[in-house]
Design a protein around this motif. Structure first.
Motif, short mmCIF file in Angstrom:
data_model
loop_
_atom_site.label_atom_id
_atom_site.label_comp_id
_atom_site.label_asym_id
_atom_site.label_seq_id
_atom_site.Cartn_x
_atom_site.Cartn_y
_atom_site.Cartn_z
N VAL A 95 29.58 -18.25 -0.60
CA VAL A 95 29.24 -18.84 -1.89
C VAL A 95 30.46 -19.62 -2.38
CG1 VAL A 95 28.58 -18.37 -4.28
CG2 VAL A 95 27.62 -16.98 -2.42
N ASP A 96 30.33 -20.93 -2.45
CA ASP A 96 31.43 -21.81 -2.88
C ASP A 96 31.43 -21.88 -4.40
OD1 ASP A 96 33.24 -23.81 -3.40
OD2 ASP A 96 32.50 -25.16 -1.86
N ALA A 97 32.44 -21.29 -5.02
CA ALA A 97 32.47 -21.19 -6.48
C ALA A 97 32.98 -22.45 -7.17
CB ALA A 97 33.34 -20.00 -6.89
N HIS A 98 33.40 -23.46 -6.41
CA HIS A 98 33.86 -24.69 -7.06
C HIS A 98 33.81 -25.86 -6.08
CE1 HIS A 98 35.88 -27.10 -10.06
NE2 HIS A 98 36.82 -27.44 -9.21
N HIS A 99 32.98 -26.84 -6.39
CA HIS A 99 32.81 -28.00 -5.52
C HIS A 99 32.60 -29.23 -6.39
CE1 HIS A 99 31.78 -30.39 -2.05
NE2 HIS A 99 31.58 -29.35 -1.26
N HIS A 100 32.83 -30.40 -5.80
CA HIS A 100 32.53 -31.69 -6.42
C HIS A 100 31.71 -32.47 -5.39
CE1 HIS A 100 35.20 -31.31 -9.94
NE2 HIS A 100 35.99 -30.62 -9.13
N LEU A 101 30.41 -32.37 -5.47
CA LEU A 101 29.54 -32.89 -4.42
C LEU A 101 29.52 -34.40 -4.34
CD1 LEU A 101 26.55 -30.43 -4.94
CD2 LEU A 101 28.21 -30.38 -3.07
N THR A 102 29.87 -35.09 -5.41
CA THR A 102 29.85 -36.56 -5.36
C THR A 102 31.22 -37.15 -5.05
OG1 THR A 102 30.07 -36.63 -7.79
CG2 THR A 102 27.85 -36.79 -6.88
N GLN A 103 32.10 -36.35 -4.49
CA GLN A 103 33.41 -36.85 -4.06
C GLN A 103 33.54 -36.90 -2.54
OE1 GLN A 103 36.41 -34.46 -6.03
NE2 GLN A 103 35.86 -35.21 -8.07
N SER A 104 32.47 -36.64 -1.81
CA SER A 104 32.59 -36.49 -0.36
C SER A 104 32.97 -37.78 0.35
CB SER A 104 31.29 -35.93 0.23
OG SER A 104 30.19 -36.76 -0.07
N PHE A 105 32.68 -38.94 -0.22
CA PHE A 105 33.04 -40.20 0.44
C PHE A 105 34.54 -40.47 0.39
CE2 PHE A 105 28.63 -42.14 -0.63
CZ PHE A 105 28.08 -41.49 0.47
N GLY A 106 35.26 -39.76 -0.50
CA GLY A 106 36.66 -40.09 -0.66
C GLY A 106 37.62 -38.94 -0.47
N LYS A 107 37.15 -37.82 0.10
CA LYS A 107 38.05 -36.66 0.13
C LYS A 107 39.32 -36.92 0.94
CE LYS A 107 35.16 -34.33 3.60
NZ LYS A 107 34.30 -33.15 3.84
N ALA A 108 39.23 -37.70 2.00
CA ALA A 108 40.43 -38.00 2.78
C ALA A 108 41.37 -38.94 2.04
CB ALA A 108 40.05 -38.60 4.14
N GLN A 109 40.88 -39.58 0.98
CA GLN A 109 41.74 -40.45 0.18
C GLN A 109 42.79 -39.65 -0.60
OE1 GLN A 109 41.66 -43.94 -0.15
NE2 GLN A 109 40.32 -43.86 1.64
N SER A 110 42.55 -38.36 -0.75
CA SER A 110 43.48 -37.53 -1.53
C SER A 110 44.65 -37.04 -0.71
CB SER A 110 42.73 -36.33 -2.13
OG SER A 110 42.33 -35.43 -1.12
N PHE A 111 44.62 -37.22 0.59
CA PHE A 111 45.68 -36.69 1.44
C PHE A 111 47.02 -37.36 1.11
CE2 PHE A 111 42.37 -35.94 5.03
CZ PHE A 111 41.79 -34.94 4.26
N GLY A 112 48.04 -36.54 0.92
CA GLY A 112 49.38 -37.06 0.67
C GLY A 112 49.59 -37.59 -0.73
N GLN A 113 48.64 -37.31 -1.64
CA GLN A 113 48.75 -37.82 -3.00
C GLN A 113 49.31 -36.77 -3.94
OE1 GLN A 113 47.84 -41.29 -3.52
NE2 GLN A 113 48.16 -40.85 -1.35
N PRO A 114 49.92 -37.18 -5.06
CA PRO A 114 50.43 -36.21 -6.03
C PRO A 114 49.28 -35.43 -6.66
CG PRO A 114 50.56 -38.45 -6.88
CD PRO A 114 50.19 -38.57 -5.43
N SER A 115 49.64 -34.33 -7.32
CA SER A 115 48.63 -33.35 -7.70
C SER A 115 47.55 -33.89 -8.64
CB SER A 115 49.31 -32.14 -8.34
OG SER A 115 50.07 -32.51 -9.47
N GLU A 116 47.89 -34.61 -9.67
CA GLU A 116 46.89 -35.06 -10.62
C GLU A 116 46.31 -36.40 -10.18
OE1 GLU A 116 46.97 -34.75 -14.79
OE2 GLU A 116 46.10 -32.83 -14.21
#
Length: 466
Positions: A95-116
């Motif tokens: 059971v995944d208690a926290h997801h953002h289903l409409t961010q799947s096209f860009g999840k790899a865009q967050s790699f190496g980025q600052p926290s906020e």
């Protein structure tokens, strides 16, 4: 044992999805899980007290109707041909208690980025979605989650300028159970959303406010009371990053959890996302109020300032589930990350070689995650009356051989490749990683074309490391 001996079709090999060969003669096959009633006898059954042998489960009408010694259930249900699942574990779905289903096209865009990164990546990405692309993103995320053994996901609310019905459509078509939020920071639309999805078999309505400072105190308190009355949860990001804590201090004079407590909004109906930066006083507030949090260890590793003090929360009796935050959809790897993060941040410094042990993490990824989402009576464990949301896991593999403590081994050694079947509401959703009743390959191909177009349209601002 031959196929005919376990209620099969008598054929040596059954066709898998897209014409792929099925399991050899004697192994489980998709046909064993069709129909409204099945009597399943796995080699091991993961019950709330741990794995057991010699037990059977009766699935009927999408729920577990009976659990007990195999011979007793066989005798009591002579009209059913028992399905022997040798070499397999039947366990609750994650059971995944926290997801953002409409961010799947860009999840790899967050790699190496600052926290906020919500201002530079997630808001532009979601604002670039329309009804069709939001639907595709949600369905792709749901497929990814199912492949990783998740039978339920909680969507924390999309910023996309679309009706959340697009998200519901994607998850429902994929076949996953979804706690579906709509963002109500302006105080509007909450009752309509809760009524719209009331009593839906797979969609469970929830309300969301992204962060406390996004809404007035009266809106937050009224929304919390609305959720409490409806038996729903209010999803809200709390104490995630240093910047978010400081914004809260500047805007309302208190840290997020402290603020929710101060205005009387904290309670069992609240699900706080992340909660990585909690003071001892805030932990006490969570424990005393009965509020729940989602521990998202992969998100901390990829883009966080800190790791939720999950073992401390467990010791204090704070309710918490495990969440992916949309990072990757492998439930077993999430278990490993949850335990490893505690060991690295707490266990090494204190000489704690256990860090909760395997059982704690399995519970918080299944039954306790369901409880955190307000679905404790619906799903999360193999129990009579609960939804037949379960996984069939191949345990006759090198990774788990020899086996001495299966619960520890599932946390540290297992991965999504061992999942033979994913069942939600008693219906087979995936077999060996792919659906048997819809063309997931076509979805992946479509997403591979559409996803980059959405990212280009979003004009995402990345920090490029040198």
């Amino acid at each position: 044992m031959g196929a005919s001996g376990i209620g099969g079709t008598g054929t040596a090999h059954a066709a898998g999805p897209h014409g792929a060969p099925g399991k050899p003669d004697g192994g489980p096959r998709p046909g064993h899980f069709h129909g409204t009633r099945q009597l399943l006898i796995p080699e091991l059954l993961l019950l709330p007290d741990g794995p057991v042998r010699g037990r059977a489960v009766l699935v009927e009408g999408g729920k577990f109707r009976a659990i007990g010694p195999a011979e007793q259930l066989i005798t009591a249900h002579r009209d059913l041909r028992p399905v022997h699942l040798d070499g397999h574990l039947l366990m609750p779905g994650f059971v995944d208690a926290h997801h953002h289903l409409t961010q799947s096209f860009g999840k790899a865009q967050s790699f190496g980025q600052p926290s906020e990164i919500f201002k530079t990546i997630w808001e532009p990405l979601e604002h670039a979605l329309d009804e069709e692309t939001a639907y595709l993103s949600a369905k792709l995320a749901a497929l990814d989650a199912l492949r990783g053994g998740f039978t339920t996901v909680a969507d924390a609310g999309t910023r996309a300028p679309v009706d959340v019905a697009a998200v519901a459509k994607g998850t429902e078509e994929a076949g996953i159970r979804c706690v579906l939020s709509t963002i109500v920071s302006d105080g509007k639309g909450g009752p309509a959303h809760l009524a719209r999805w009331d009593k839906h078999p797979l969609i469970h309505p929830s309300l969301a406010i992204a962060v406390p400072e996004n809404a007035t105190a009266s809106v937050i308190k009224n929304t919390a009371e609305l959720c409490a009355d409806a038996g729903a949860v209010l999803q809200i990001h709390v104490n995630e990053h240093l910047a978010s804590v400081e914004r809260s201090l500047k805007s309302v004079g208190r840290r997020p959890v402290d603020y929710l407590h101060h205005i009387g909004a904290l309670g069992p109906h609240v699900l706080g996302a992340h909660a990585t930066l909690l003071t001892p006083a805030e932990m006490r507030m969570l424990a005393d109020s009965g509020a729940a949090v989602s521990y998202n260890p992969v998100a901390s590793a990829w883009k966080g300032n800190a790791v939720t003090q999950a073992t401390m929360l467990a010791a204090l009796g704070v309710r918490f589930g495990l969440g992916t935050d949309g990072t990757r959809g492998d439930g077993f790897r999430l278990l490993d990350a949850a335990e490893s993060a505690q060991r690295l941040t707490v266990g090494l410094a204190t000489g704690d070689s256990v860090c909760g042990a395997g059982r704690l993490w399995l519970e918080h990824a299944t039954s306790r995650s369901a409880d955190a989402l307000g679905l404790g009576r619906v799903t999360g464990e193999i129990a009579v009356g609960k939804a037949a949301d379960y996984l069939l896991v191949d345990i006759n593999v090198p990774e788990l051989t020899p086996s001495y403590d299966l619960q520890w081994e599932l946390v540290r050694l297992a991965n999504r490749d061992l999942i033979t079947a994913v069942v939600v509401g008693g219906r087979l959703r995936l077999w060996e990683g792919w659906p048997t009743d819809w063309d997931a390959r076509a979805l992946v191909e479509r997403a591979a074309k559409v996803g980059p177009e959405v990212v280009r349209k979003a004009q995402i601002q990345r920090v490029e490391p040198r």
